[in-house]
Design a protein around this motif. Structure first.
Motif, PDB file in Angstrom:
ATOM      1  N   HIS A 114       5.288   4.931  -8.502  1.00 19.28           N
ATOM      2  CA  HIS A 114       4.124   5.747  -7.937  1.00 19.28           C
ATOM      3  C   HIS A 114       4.287   7.208  -8.591  1.00 19.28           C
ATOM      4  O   HIS A 114       3.430   8.012  -7.997  1.00 19.28           O
ATOM      5  CB  HIS A 114       4.107   5.864  -6.436  1.00 19.28           C
ATOM      6  N   LYS A 122       0.809  -1.263  -0.142  1.00 19.27           N
ATOM      7  CA  LYS A 122       0.040  -0.103  -0.013  1.00 19.27           C
ATOM      8  C   LYS A 122       0.855   1.463   0.106  1.00 19.27           C
ATOM      9  O   LYS A 122       1.954   1.103   0.451  1.00 19.27           O
ATOM     10  CB  LYS A 122      -0.907  -0.128   1.247  1.00 19.27           C
ATOM     11  N   LEU A 123       0.620   2.238  -0.757  1.00 19.16           N
ATOM     12  CA  LEU A 123       1.170   3.654  -0.857  1.00 19.16           C
ATOM     13  C   LEU A 123       0.862   4.251   0.701  1.00 19.16           C
ATOM     14  O   LEU A 123      -0.111   4.082   1.268  1.00 19.16           O
ATOM     15  CB  LEU A 123       0.565   4.289  -1.748  1.00 19.16           C
ATOM     16  N   GLN A 124       1.765   5.124   0.950  1.00 19.95           N
ATOM     17  CA  GLN A 124       1.499   5.750   2.415  1.00 19.95           C
ATOM     18  C   GLN A 124       0.737   7.194   2.013  1.00 19.95           C
ATOM     19  O   GLN A 124       0.581   8.081   3.076  1.00 19.95           O
ATOM     20  CB  GLN A 124       2.989   6.375   2.952  1.00 19.95           C
ATOM     21  N   ASN A 148      -2.192   9.082  -0.645  1.00 20.34           N
ATOM     22  CA  ASN A 148      -3.225   8.950  -1.872  1.00 20.34           C
ATOM     23  C   ASN A 148      -3.086  10.256  -2.655  1.00 20.34           C
ATOM     24  O   ASN A 148      -2.390  11.039  -2.266  1.00 20.34           O
ATOM     25  CB  ASN A 148      -4.747   8.700  -1.345  1.00 20.34           C
ATOM     26  N   ASP A 149      -3.812  10.013  -3.729  1.00 18.92           N
ATOM     27  CA  ASP A 149      -3.875  11.075  -4.704  1.00 18.92           C
ATOM     28  C   ASP A 149      -4.177  12.501  -4.054  1.00 18.92           C
ATOM     29  O   ASP A 149      -3.556  13.705  -4.426  1.00 18.92           O
ATOM     30  CB  ASP A 149      -4.598  10.880  -6.009  1.00 18.92           C
ATOM     31  N   PHE A 198       0.430   3.697  -9.666  1.00 23.72           N
ATOM     32  CA  PHE A 198       1.048   2.652  -8.595  1.00 23.72           C
ATOM     33  C   PHE A 198       0.305   1.328  -8.881  1.00 23.72           C
ATOM     34  O   PHE A 198       0.974   0.070  -8.772  1.00 23.72           O
ATOM     35  CB  PHE A 198       1.087   3.287  -7.187  1.00 23.72           C
ATOM     36  N   TYR A 199      -0.777   1.362  -8.757  1.00 23.48           N
ATOM     37  CA  TYR A 199      -1.701   0.099  -8.911  1.00 23.48           C
ATOM     38  C   TYR A 199      -1.772  -0.515 -10.252  1.00 23.48           C
ATOM     39  O   TYR A 199      -1.761  -1.881 -10.229  1.00 23.48           O
ATOM     40  CB  TYR A 199      -3.119   0.349  -8.178  1.00 23.48           C
ATOM     41  N   PHE A 210       2.923  12.216  -8.911  1.00 27.14           N
ATOM     42  CA  PHE A 210       2.546  11.344  -8.032  1.00 27.14           C
ATOM     43  C   PHE A 210       1.315  10.740  -8.696  1.00 27.14           C
ATOM     44  O   PHE A 210       0.420  11.574  -8.950  1.00 27.14           O
ATOM     45  CB  PHE A 210       2.448  11.807  -6.341  1.00 27.14           C
ATOM     46  N   SER A 211       1.278   9.354  -8.698  1.00 27.02           N
ATOM     47  CA  SER A 211      -0.019   8.909  -9.304  1.00 27.02           C
ATOM     48  C   SER A 211      -0.412   7.388  -8.426  1.00 27.02           C
ATOM     49  O   SER A 211       0.278   6.591  -8.469  1.00 27.02           O
ATOM     50  CB  SER A 211      -0.260   8.722 -10.447  1.00 27.02           C
ATOM     51  N   GLU A 212      -1.626   7.579  -7.535  1.00 24.43           N
ATOM     52  CA  GLU A 212      -2.027   6.372  -7.096  1.00 24.43           C
ATOM     53  C   GLU A 212      -2.455   5.389  -7.812  1.00 24.43           C
ATOM     54  O   GLU A 212      -2.359   4.280  -7.824  1.00 24.43           O
ATOM     55  CB  GLU A 212      -3.078   6.755  -5.826  1.00 24.43           C
ATOM     56  N   ASP A 213      -3.265   5.773  -9.038  1.00 27.07           N
ATOM     57  CA  ASP A 213      -3.619   4.928 -10.064  1.00 27.07           C
ATOM     58  C   ASP A 213      -2.565   4.389 -10.890  1.00 27.07           C
ATOM     59  O   ASP A 213      -2.466   3.058 -10.701  1.00 27.07           O
ATOM     60  CB  ASP A 213      -4.544   5.666 -10.954  1.00 27.07           C
TER      61      ASP A 213
END
Length: 159
Positions: free
Chosen positions: A113, A3-5, A7-8, A104-105, A99-102
């Protein structure tokens, strides 16, 4: 899956929050020289530190703003002719990585990320000039007290 620490929404808040340069930073850059300085935000009475790292080299300059707590990149400018491999394809040449949460997944490699975008992007111009790119990143990330930063590039004149 890791998991990322951040979010977007948090990352965008960190990118846009008013930041100040903590202390004077002076550097006279030569080829392949690196440097770093710290920024801080005291938004809402909460202090948050950010670190800006850079490397200067012909066709290989990078400027990276990261959250000091999580060590995650928020914004990075790459002034080179290489590429970044996004989940939906490669982005070649001068680019900004956000930075991109999307991403990352989608990449699902437990590391990437950021998503790369060709320059110009969102007010950041396409330049190969390190000093202009640094100024663009500082403006994009709402960094004040830029007068505390003095970076020059040593001139190499050949006869």
């Amino acid at each position: 899956m890791k998991k990322l620490q951040l979010n977007d929404a948090q990352a965008q808040d960190f990118i846009k929050v008013l930041k100040n340069v903590l202390k004077d930073h002076v550097n006279d850059l030569s080829e392949n020289e690196k440097g770093e300085f710290m920024l801080e935000s005291k938004e809402g009475g909460v202090q948050r530190l950010f670190q800006l790292n850079y490397i200067y080299a012909t066709d290989n300059s990078h400027i990276n703003l990261m959250d000091a707590k999580t060590k995650l990149t928020l914004v990075r400018i790459n002034l080179d002719s290489r590429f970044h491999n996004n989940s939906d394809g490669k982005v070649w040449g001068r680019r900004v990585e956000i930075f991109s949460e999307d991403e990352f997944y989608k990449k699902n490699d437990s590391f990437t990320h950021i998503k790369a975008h060709s320059l110009p992007f969102d007010g950041i111009q396409d330049t190969d000039d390190f000093l202009i790119a640094l100024k663009e990143l500082l403006n994009y990330t709402n960094t004040h007290k830029q007068n505390r930063i003095t970076i020059t590039i040593k001139s190499h004149l050949a006869l």
